[in-house]
Design a protein around this motif. Structure first.
Motif, PDB file in Angstrom:
ATOM      1  N   LEU A   1     -91.826 -89.964  91.499  1.00 18.89           N
ATOM      2  CA  LEU A   1     -91.799 -91.077  90.626  1.00 18.89           C
ATOM      3  C   LEU A   1     -91.018 -90.700  89.573  1.00 18.89           C
ATOM      4  CD1 LEU A   1     -94.544 -93.438  91.452  1.00 18.89           C
ATOM      5  CD2 LEU A   1     -92.461 -93.513  92.525  1.00 18.89           C
TER       6      LEU A   1
ATOM      7  N   LEU B   1     -85.544 -97.679 115.313  1.00 17.81           N
ATOM      8  CA  LEU B   1     -84.729 -96.772 114.581  1.00 17.81           C
ATOM      9  C   LEU B   1     -83.261 -97.306 113.936  1.00 17.81           C
ATOM     10  CD1 LEU B   1     -85.492 -93.513 116.391  1.00 17.81           C
ATOM     11  CD2 LEU B   1     -86.715 -94.296 114.344  1.00 17.81           C
TER      12      LEU B   1
ATOM     13  N   VAL C   1     -89.845-101.213 100.544  1.00 19.00           N
ATOM     14  CA  VAL C   1     -90.618-100.916 101.741  1.00 19.00           C
ATOM     15  C   VAL C   1     -91.255-102.335 102.463  1.00 19.00           C
ATOM     16  CG1 VAL C   1     -93.089 -99.937 102.489  1.00 19.00           C
ATOM     17  CG2 VAL C   1     -91.444 -98.613 101.037  1.00 19.00           C
TER      18      VAL C   1
ATOM     19  N   HIS D   1     -98.611 -99.004 109.739  1.00 23.06           N
ATOM     20  CA  HIS D   1     -99.069 -98.291 110.889  1.00 23.06           C
ATOM     21  C   HIS D   1     -98.772 -99.409 112.268  1.00 23.06           C
ATOM     22  CE1 HIS D   1    -100.205 -95.232 108.731  1.00 23.06           C
ATOM     23  NE2 HIS D   1    -101.258 -96.035 107.921  1.00 23.06           N
TER      24      HIS D   1
ATOM     25  N   GLU E   1    -101.114 -93.205  96.231  1.00 22.46           N
ATOM     26  CA  GLU E   1    -101.058 -94.778  96.683  1.00 22.46           C
ATOM     27  C   GLU E   1     -99.869 -95.324  97.497  1.00 22.46           C
ATOM     28  OE1 GLU E   1    -101.280 -98.891  94.619  1.00 22.46           O
ATOM     29  OE2 GLU E   1    -101.707 -97.187  93.544  1.00 22.46           O
ATOM     30  N   LEU E   2     -98.825 -94.973  96.783  1.00 20.94           N
ATOM     31  CA  LEU E   2     -97.482 -95.343  97.530  1.00 20.94           C
ATOM     32  C   LEU E   2     -97.330 -94.547  98.580  1.00 20.94           C
ATOM     33  CD1 LEU E   2     -95.090 -97.103  96.352  1.00 20.94           C
ATOM     34  CD2 LEU E   2     -94.002 -95.069  95.734  1.00 20.94           C
TER      35      LEU E   2
ATOM     36  N   ALA F   1     -92.165 -96.298 116.555  1.00 22.71           N
ATOM     37  CA  ALA F   1     -90.744 -95.700 116.570  1.00 22.71           C
ATOM     38  C   ALA F   1     -89.926 -95.702 117.846  1.00 22.71           C
ATOM     39  CB  ALA F   1     -90.852 -94.026 115.763  1.00 22.71           C
TER      40      ALA F   1
ATOM     41  N   ARG G   1     -90.108-103.368 106.024  1.00 19.23           N
ATOM     42  CA  ARG G   1     -91.276-103.984 106.796  1.00 19.23           C
ATOM     43  C   ARG G   1     -91.229-105.403 107.402  1.00 19.23           C
ATOM     44  NH1 ARG G   1     -96.281-101.841 104.188  1.00 19.23           N
ATOM     45  NH2 ARG G   1     -95.587 -99.652 105.283  1.00 19.23           N
TER      46      ARG G   1
ATOM     47  N   ASP H   1     -99.471 -93.532 100.803  1.00 18.37           N
ATOM     48  CA  ASP H   1    -100.317 -94.170 101.659  1.00 18.37           C
ATOM     49  C   ASP H   1     -99.644 -95.669 102.382  1.00 18.37           C
ATOM     50  OD1 ASP H   1    -102.064 -92.123 101.754  1.00 18.37           O
ATOM     51  OD2 ASP H   1    -103.506 -93.401 100.266  1.00 18.37           O
ATOM     52  N   ASP H   2     -98.998 -96.440 101.477  1.00 17.45           N
ATOM     53  CA  ASP H   2     -98.569 -97.754 101.568  1.00 17.45           C
ATOM     54  C   ASP H   2     -97.373 -97.528 102.796  1.00 17.45           C
ATOM     55  OD1 ASP H   2    -100.409 -98.520  99.983  1.00 17.45           O
ATOM     56  OD2 ASP H   2     -98.839 -99.114  98.265  1.00 17.45           O
ATOM     57  N   MET H   3     -96.661 -96.628 102.364  1.00 20.94           N
ATOM     58  CA  MET H   3     -95.391 -96.564 103.345  1.00 20.94           C
ATOM     59  C   MET H   3     -95.411 -95.413 104.039  1.00 20.94           C
ATOM     60  SD  MET H   3     -92.931 -95.283 100.130  1.00 20.94           S
ATOM     61  CE  MET H   3     -91.522 -95.099 101.195  1.00 20.94           C
ATOM     62  N   GLN H   4     -96.510 -94.883 104.676  1.00 22.18           N
ATOM     63  CA  GLN H   4     -96.501 -93.902 105.694  1.00 22.18           C
ATOM     64  C   GLN H   4     -95.835 -94.191 107.179  1.00 22.18           C
ATOM     65  OE1 GLN H   4    -100.562 -92.604 106.438  1.00 22.18           O
ATOM     66  NE2 GLN H   4     -99.654 -90.715 107.701  1.00 22.18           N
ATOM     67  N   ASP H   5     -95.908 -95.182 107.614  1.00 22.39           N
ATOM     68  CA  ASP H   5     -95.298 -95.598 108.788  1.00 22.39           C
ATOM     69  C   ASP H   5     -93.747 -95.752 108.543  1.00 22.39           C
ATOM     70  OD1 ASP H   5     -95.635 -97.545 106.858  1.00 22.39           O
ATOM     71  OD2 ASP H   5     -95.470 -98.989 108.582  1.00 22.39           O
ATOM     72  N   ILE H   6     -93.267 -96.440 107.413  1.00 22.80           N
ATOM     73  CA  ILE H   6     -91.937 -96.512 106.949  1.00 22.80           C
ATOM     74  C   ILE H   6     -91.245 -95.226 106.921  1.00 22.80           C
ATOM     75  CG2 ILE H   6     -90.242 -97.166 105.472  1.00 22.80           C
ATOM     76  CD1 ILE H   6     -91.574 -99.408 107.207  1.00 22.80           C
ATOM     77  N   ALA H   7     -92.223 -94.311 106.142  1.00 23.27           N
ATOM     78  CA  ALA H   7     -91.660 -92.855 105.895  1.00 23.27           C
ATOM     79  C   ALA H   7     -91.413 -92.315 107.529  1.00 23.27           C
ATOM     80  CB  ALA H   7     -92.454 -92.070 104.840  1.00 23.27           C
TER      81      ALA H   7
ATOM     82  N   LEU I   1     -90.959 -93.232 110.320  1.00 24.78           N
ATOM     83  CA  LEU I   1     -89.968 -93.942 111.049  1.00 24.78           C
ATOM     84  C   LEU I   1     -88.373 -93.365 110.355  1.00 24.78           C
ATOM     85  CD1 LEU I   1     -89.669 -96.109 113.457  1.00 24.78           C
ATOM     86  CD2 LEU I   1     -89.476 -97.921 111.645  1.00 24.78           C
ATOM     87  N   TYR I   2     -88.361 -93.396 108.981  1.00 23.29           N
ATOM     88  CA  TYR I   2     -87.291 -93.219 108.357  1.00 23.29           C
ATOM     89  C   TYR I   2     -86.938 -91.577 108.737  1.00 23.29           C
ATOM     90  CZ  TYR I   2     -83.585 -92.278 104.828  1.00 23.29           C
ATOM     91  OH  TYR I   2     -82.676 -91.602 104.375  1.00 23.29           O
TER      92      TYR I   2
ATOM     93  N   LEU J   1     -83.875 -99.735 111.420  1.00 20.69           N
ATOM     94  CA  LEU J   1     -84.311 -99.486 109.987  1.00 20.69           C
ATOM     95  C   LEU J   1     -82.962 -99.042 109.207  1.00 20.69           C
ATOM     96  CD1 LEU J   1     -86.426 -98.378 108.314  1.00 20.69           C
ATOM     97  CD2 LEU J   1     -86.220 -95.996 109.098  1.00 20.69           C
TER      98      LEU J   1
ATOM     99  N   ARG K   1     -91.866-100.086  96.068  1.00 18.97           N
ATOM    100  CA  ARG K   1     -92.365-101.048  97.035  1.00 18.97           C
ATOM    101  C   ARG K   1     -91.713-102.193  97.369  1.00 18.97           C
ATOM    102  NH1 ARG K   1     -98.001-101.153  96.456  1.00 18.97           N
ATOM    103  NH2 ARG K   1     -98.812 -99.595  94.756  1.00 18.97           N
TER     104      ARG K   1
ATOM    105  N   VAL L   1    -101.164-104.515  98.411  1.00 17.70           N
ATOM    106  CA  VAL L   1    -100.520-104.023  99.700  1.00 17.70           C
ATOM    107  C   VAL L   1    -100.517-104.644 100.882  1.00 17.70           C
ATOM    108  CG1 VAL L   1    -100.155-101.939 101.404  1.00 17.70           C
ATOM    109  CG2 VAL L   1    -100.712-101.486  98.936  1.00 17.70           C
TER     110      VAL L   1
ATOM    111  N   LYS M   1     -98.385 -91.816  93.329  1.00 15.97           N
ATOM    112  CA  LYS M   1     -97.618 -91.170  94.433  1.00 15.97           C
ATOM    113  C   LYS M   1     -98.409 -91.148  95.665  1.00 15.97           C
ATOM    114  CE  LYS M   1     -94.701 -87.442  95.692  1.00 15.97           C
ATOM    115  NZ  LYS M   1     -94.082 -86.066  95.218  1.00 15.97           N
TER     116      LYS M   1
ATOM    117  N   GLN N   1     -87.201 -90.492  99.846  1.00 15.03           N
ATOM    118  CA  GLN N   1     -87.401 -89.974 101.176  1.00 15.03           C
ATOM    119  C   GLN N   1     -86.373 -88.847 101.509  1.00 15.03           C
ATOM    120  OE1 GLN N   1     -89.257 -91.212 103.398  1.00 15.03           O
ATOM    121  NE2 GLN N   1     -90.182 -92.272 101.874  1.00 15.03           N
TER     122      GLN N   1
END
Lengths: 356, 178
Positions: B145, B117, B167, B108, A9-10, B112, B171, A12-18, A20-21, B120, B164, B100, A7, B139
């Motif tokens: 998971l 937005l 995302v 990053h 790791e995931l 935003a 992205r 961290d991967d999608m922090q920016d997307i999260a 933004l969302y 997205l 994954r 990744v 969780k 979200q």
């Protein structure tokens, strides 16, 4: 890899997307829907508590009535048994050994006591000293000796109910007559008591002989039954059994019992005392559960919409069917839930209902 | 929920206030339909919650139960409308996880602004149903998971891959636009 590390790791991967969302999500649930949902929820809560109260209220009176009835019936039965027991003649053995003797003795004692009382009264009326309570009745000589003393009153008149014109002589004669009468009555009473004793003994003996004869004539199984004259409580075992069990015992079959007749399974249905086909049996059991709730289906209804004890018939791809019941949050085979014979559990589509 | 199932209406108010917006957004995004229909589905979801509260048992987190009902509701909705969950080609259980760094734009580097937005939203709508569901459950519901796997009936690894790939696609599209 553990769930947390995955969780992380995931994340961290999608922090920016999260992020933004999260910034983009500004929609809120519509107010009119909120009102409708909250109103429905409040009404449901209210009706639930109300129905719970009603349910409590509904069950209390019948429970009270049932409890009262059970207590009343129990008491009536007990009282009835006690009355029957007390009204029944004593057993032969008891009658021979005990019952008759006290009766005779008591009648003798009563008679003797009555005579003694009368004699005592007579003696008292003659101002004679009151004799101690004797175990044997006083003899005429004793009374006559007592009568030689002067009479003081007319108490004896009241006792004997006769007038005495000449105080001393007349009272002496009357006393003699009275004593004779008392003696006669005493003899009569004794004779009656002896006669009664003899009759009762004879009767008891006759009953005993009759019972012994019956016992000899009856088969062994029946002979074990208690004699009619014995006031023993017979526990009504058969009457206390539930009707279903009694019926099953009488007929010799149990509900759900399975037999094979000409290669066909048959199931015993106790309600109508018949052997029926498994299909009929399942149909009747489904009907008993007010089902099948969803009819015959290929696709199961959504779990959220199903409630406990709802039923359906699952039709497999090859057309075979199996009755199902929603029990303990799962769809289960009806014969499993009813704990039926193994052959019924695998009957028709039930054998493969979980394989599809 | 236990308090509400025993007749405490105030407990439901608190529960509803906590979850109403997230469940509404989940239904709205996941049904891929008009807003009015999404509102109907949202109301239907909570009516199911109300009706099923009698049978609620504290076996799992309430949120898991809530989103499982939402998942089932949407599955029913898709079936009624002749739609099925499409298993996308890149969503097999055996797919190999990529590092990744190779999955698209660097983290990053997306800012935003209003345009991004809006973009997205479009990206999310264009995701395959399964990927979108996994992404939204994470979200909006804040589910793990394992919880998402329990709700959707998939393996945990599958859920991880779906998220994954979701995302990655988002992205990629945002990067292309920028």
């Amino acid at each position: 890899m553990s769930d947390n590390s995955q969780k992380q790791e995931l994340a961290d991967d999608m922090q920016d997307i999260a992020e933004l969302y999260a910034a983009s999500q500004t929609e809120q649930s519509p107010a009119d829907r909120d009102d409708a949902i909250l109103t429905a929820a409040h009404e449901s809560a209210k009706s639930r508590s109300k129905s719970a109260n009603q349910r409590r209220g509904v069950y209390h009176p019948p429970l009270a009535i049932a409890a009262t009835l059970v207590l009343t019936i129990g008491l009536v039965v007990l009282i009835k048994q006690d009355i029957e027991q007390s009204s029944l003649p004593p057993s032969i053995d008891e009658s021979l050994s005990e019952s008759f003797s006290p009766t005779i003795q008591s009648s003798q004692e009563e008679t003797t006591q009555a005579l003694l009382d009368q004699e005592t009264k007579l003696q008292t009326s003659d101002s004679a000293p009151i004799p101690a309570k004797a175990s044997t009745p006083p003899t005429i000589e004793k009374i006559q000796a007592a009568n030689s003393e002067p009479l003081a009153g007319v108490a004896s008149d009241k006792v004997l109910g006769e007038s005495m014109p000449q105080p001393q002589q007349a009272s002496s004669e009357a006393l003699k007559e009275a004593v004779q009468r008392v003696e006669t009555r005493r003899q009569d009473a004794l004779q009656r008591a002896r006669a009664t004793n003899t009759d009762m003994k004879r009767e008891a003996l006759a009953q005993k002989r009759l019972f012994a004869k019956k016992m000899r004539d009856k088969p062994l199984a029946q002979a074990a039954a208690p004699p009619t004259t014995t006031p023993q409580r017979v526990i009504p075992e058969v009457d206390t059994m539930p009707p279903a069990i009694r019926t099953a015992q009488r007929i010799g079959h149990q509900k759900g019992e399975v037999r094979v007749v000409t290669d066909q399974l048959e199931v015993w249905y106790d309600e109508n005392h018949r052997w029926i086909s498994p299909e009929q049996y399942f149909a009747l059991e489904l009907k008993r559960l007010d089902g099948p709730t969803y009819g015959t289906v290929v696709t199961y209804p959504a779990y959220e919409s199903v409630t406990e004890w709802e039923t359906l018939i699952d039709r497999l791809a090859d057309g075979r069917e199996c009755p199902m019941v929603f029990f303990h949050e799962r769809w289960r085979r009806l014969p499993d839930v009813l704990d039926l014979d193994e052959r019924l559990r695998n009957y028709g589509g039930c054998a493969d209902v979980f394989n599809e | 929920m236990s308090a509400y199932s025993q007749g405490d209406a105030a407990a439901f108010d608190a529960l509803y206030a906590r979850h109403k917006d997230s469940t509404f957004r989940f239904v709205l995004r996941q049904c891929h339909c008009e807003r009015a229909i999404a509102e109907e589905l949202f109301q239907d979801l909570w009516m199911r919650i109300i009706n099923a509260s009698r049978f609620y048992r504290v076996e799992a987190k309430f949120t898991t139960w809530l989103y499982r009902i939402a998942h089932n509701l949407l599955v029913d909705f898709y079936r009624r409308n002749g739609r099925v969950f499409n298993i996308s080609l890149d969503d097999s259980e055996n797919m190999v996880e990529e590092p990744v760094e190779k999955m698209g734009a660097e983290p990053h580097n997306i800012t935003a602004n209003q345009q991004s937005l809006e973009k997205l939203q479009t990206c999310i709508e264009e995701l395959p149903i399964e990927q979108r569901e996994a992404f939204l459950l994470q979200q909006e519901g804040g589910l793990s998971l394992q919880q998402i796997a329990d709700i959707t009936g998939c393996k945990q690894e599958t859920i991880k891959s779906r998220i994954r790939y979701a995302v990655k696609k988002i992205r990629q599209q945002l990067s292309d636009e920028s």
